[in-house]
Scaffold this motif. Structure first.
Motif, PDB file in Angstrom:
ATOM      1  N   ARG A   1     -14.703  51.103   0.584  1.00 51.84           N
ATOM      2  CA  ARG A   1     -13.931  52.359   0.627  1.00 51.84           C
ATOM      3  C   ARG A   1     -13.348  52.713  -0.732  1.00 51.84           C
ATOM      4  O   ARG A   1     -13.157  53.870  -1.051  1.00 51.84           O
ATOM      5  CB  ARG A   1     -12.804  52.256   1.659  1.00 51.84           C
ATOM      6  CG  ARG A   1     -13.298  52.350   3.074  1.00 51.84           C
ATOM      7  CD  ARG A   1     -12.163  52.240   4.029  1.00 51.84           C
ATOM      8  NE  ARG A   1     -11.759  50.834   4.077  1.00 51.84           N
ATOM      9  CZ  ARG A   1     -11.134  50.268   5.082  1.00 51.84           C
ATOM     10  NH1 ARG A   1     -10.776  50.976   6.115  1.00 51.84           N
ATOM     11  NH2 ARG A   1     -10.833  49.000   5.055  1.00 51.84           N
ATOM     12  N   SER A   2     -13.064  51.695  -1.556  1.00 50.04           N
ATOM     13  CA  SER A   2     -12.490  51.933  -2.883  1.00 50.04           C
ATOM     14  C   SER A   2     -13.530  52.418  -3.886  1.00 50.04           C
ATOM     15  O   SER A   2     -13.188  52.864  -4.975  1.00 50.04           O
ATOM     16  CB  SER A   2     -11.885  50.632  -3.414  1.00 50.04           C
ATOM     17  OG  SER A   2     -12.929  49.682  -3.664  1.00 50.04           O
TER      18      SER A   2
ATOM     19  N   ARG B   1     -17.657  55.046  13.323  1.00 52.31           N
ATOM     20  CA  ARG B   1     -16.306  55.344  12.837  1.00 52.31           C
ATOM     21  C   ARG B   1     -15.416  54.145  13.150  1.00 52.31           C
ATOM     22  O   ARG B   1     -15.459  53.611  14.261  1.00 52.31           O
ATOM     23  CB  ARG B   1     -15.765  56.594  13.522  1.00 52.31           C
ATOM     24  CG  ARG B   1     -14.425  57.035  12.994  1.00 52.31           C
ATOM     25  CD  ARG B   1     -14.006  58.351  13.640  1.00 52.31           C
ATOM     26  NE  ARG B   1     -12.792  58.841  13.031  1.00 52.31           N
ATOM     27  CZ  ARG B   1     -12.551  60.110  12.755  1.00 52.31           C
ATOM     28  NH1 ARG B   1     -13.457  61.035  13.053  1.00 52.31           N
ATOM     29  NH2 ARG B   1     -11.421  60.481  12.204  1.00 52.31           N
TER      30      ARG B   1
ATOM     31  N   SER C   1     -12.190  55.432   8.856  1.00 52.53           N
ATOM     32  CA  SER C   1     -13.263  55.433   7.869  1.00 52.53           C
ATOM     33  C   SER C   1     -14.610  55.505   8.584  1.00 52.53           C
ATOM     34  O   SER C   1     -14.719  55.147   9.750  1.00 52.53           O
ATOM     35  CB  SER C   1     -13.189  54.193   6.977  1.00 52.53           C
ATOM     36  OG  SER C   1     -13.131  53.014   7.755  1.00 52.53           O
ATOM     37  N   ARG C   2     -15.585  56.021   7.869  1.00 55.93           N
ATOM     38  CA  ARG C   2     -16.955  56.061   8.380  1.00 55.93           C
ATOM     39  C   ARG C   2     -17.741  54.951   7.689  1.00 55.93           C
ATOM     40  O   ARG C   2     -17.551  54.689   6.504  1.00 55.93           O
ATOM     41  CB  ARG C   2     -17.609  57.403   8.098  1.00 55.93           C
ATOM     42  CG  ARG C   2     -16.970  58.506   8.895  1.00 55.93           C
ATOM     43  CD  ARG C   2     -17.954  59.640   9.162  1.00 55.93           C
ATOM     44  NE  ARG C   2     -17.287  60.687   9.899  1.00 55.93           N
ATOM     45  CZ  ARG C   2     -17.220  60.748  11.214  1.00 55.93           C
ATOM     46  NH1 ARG C   2     -17.780  59.809  11.943  1.00 55.93           N
ATOM     47  NH2 ARG C   2     -16.582  61.732  11.814  1.00 55.93           N
ATOM     48  N   HIS C   3     -18.630  54.328   8.457  1.00 49.91           N
ATOM     49  CA  HIS C   3     -19.400  53.195   7.953  1.00 49.91           C
ATOM     50  C   HIS C   3     -20.880  53.417   8.206  1.00 49.91           C
ATOM     51  O   HIS C   3     -21.260  53.963   9.246  1.00 49.91           O
ATOM     52  CB  HIS C   3     -18.942  51.906   8.642  1.00 49.91           C
ATOM     53  CG  HIS C   3     -17.545  51.550   8.285  1.00 49.91           C
ATOM     54  ND1 HIS C   3     -17.226  50.526   7.429  1.00 49.91           N
ATOM     55  CD2 HIS C   3     -16.357  52.117   8.629  1.00 49.91           C
ATOM     56  CE1 HIS C   3     -15.918  50.464   7.276  1.00 49.91           C
ATOM     57  NE2 HIS C   3     -15.372  51.431   7.999  1.00 49.91           N
TER      58      HIS C   3
ATOM     59  N   GLN D   1     -21.935  50.566   3.525  1.00 49.52           N
ATOM     60  CA  GLN D   1     -21.042  51.444   2.777  1.00 49.52           C
ATOM     61  C   GLN D   1     -19.982  51.982   3.721  1.00 49.52           C
ATOM     62  O   GLN D   1     -20.259  52.303   4.885  1.00 49.52           O
ATOM     63  CB  GLN D   1     -21.797  52.620   2.155  1.00 49.52           C
ATOM     64  CG  GLN D   1     -20.872  53.526   1.358  1.00 49.52           C
ATOM     65  CD  GLN D   1     -21.613  54.517   0.497  1.00 49.52           C
ATOM     66  OE1 GLN D   1     -22.834  54.585   0.487  1.00 49.52           O
ATOM     67  NE2 GLN D   1     -20.861  55.304  -0.248  1.00 49.52           N
ATOM     68  N   SER D   2     -18.759  52.063   3.219  1.00 49.23           N
ATOM     69  CA  SER D   2     -17.675  52.656   4.010  1.00 49.23           C
ATOM     70  C   SER D   2     -17.001  53.746   3.169  1.00 49.23           C
ATOM     71  O   SER D   2     -16.917  53.654   1.952  1.00 49.23           O
ATOM     72  CB  SER D   2     -16.652  51.599   4.437  1.00 49.23           C
ATOM     73  OG  SER D   2     -16.139  50.913   3.332  1.00 49.23           O
ATOM     74  N   THR D   3     -16.547  54.782   3.874  1.00 49.38           N
ATOM     75  CA  THR D   3     -15.923  55.926   3.235  1.00 49.38           C
ATOM     76  C   THR D   3     -14.664  56.285   4.001  1.00 49.38           C
ATOM     77  O   THR D   3     -14.705  56.470   5.221  1.00 49.38           O
ATOM     78  CB  THR D   3     -16.890  57.139   3.238  1.00 49.38           C
ATOM     79  OG1 THR D   3     -18.108  56.760   2.618  1.00 49.38           O
ATOM     80  CG2 THR D   3     -16.279  58.328   2.521  1.00 49.38           C
ATOM     81  N   SER D   4     -13.542  56.365   3.311  1.00 49.17           N
ATOM     82  CA  SER D   4     -12.291  56.763   3.952  1.00 49.17           C
ATOM     83  C   SER D   4     -12.355  58.203   4.421  1.00 49.17           C
ATOM     84  O   SER D   4     -12.959  59.050   3.748  1.00 49.17           O
ATOM     85  CB  SER D   4     -11.114  56.606   2.985  1.00 49.17           C
ATOM     86  OG  SER D   4     -10.875  55.248   2.728  1.00 49.17           O
TER      87      SER D   4
END
Length: 119
Positions: free
Chosen positions: A44-45, A87, A95-97, A112-115
């Motif tokens: 996420r970072s 999610r 976050s979505r993964h 990959q993860s996204t906030s």
């Protein structure tokens, strides 16, 4: 074609959920059995993690509650590969993964993860 029915991919979904569990995350041997040798993750970072970095970091991670997930979708890319998205509902944000799994095993090749910004 994207599908929400996990019945064909239960082993993959179970493996993904296992990697969210503190019990599995702290067990380097178990984690290693689920990750490909050339595994990579973009967190996420935005940081890129390698197989070795991921196994080492998870071993020292403290206990945590297993997060709640939803919105699972599966896309067969080939006879050997499945793309999974879901999610994750965190305590302070969601976050979505997305994960690329090799069905034999199953073995995780990429994650990959996204906030998700708060509204």
């Amino acid at each position: 074609m994207w599908q929400s029915d996990a019945s064909e991919f239960l082993a993959v979904q179970d493996a993904e959920l296992a990697l969210l569990s503190s019990t599995v995350r702290s067990d380097a041997e178990h984690v290693s059995s689920l990750l490909a040798d050339d595994f990579a993750e973009i967190g996420r970072s935005g940081r890129r993690w390698t197989y070795g970095e991921t196994v080492a970091a998870l071993q020292v991670e403290g206990p945590r509650a297993t997060p709640v997930t939803s919105e699972w979708l599966f896309y067969r890319l080939s006879s050997e590969l499945i793309l999974v998205t879901y999610r994750l509902h965190g305590t302070d944000h969601d976050s979505r993964h997305s994960s690329l799994w090799e069905l034999a095993g199953p073995v995780l090749r990429f994650h990959q993860s996204t906030s998700i910004p708060s509204s």
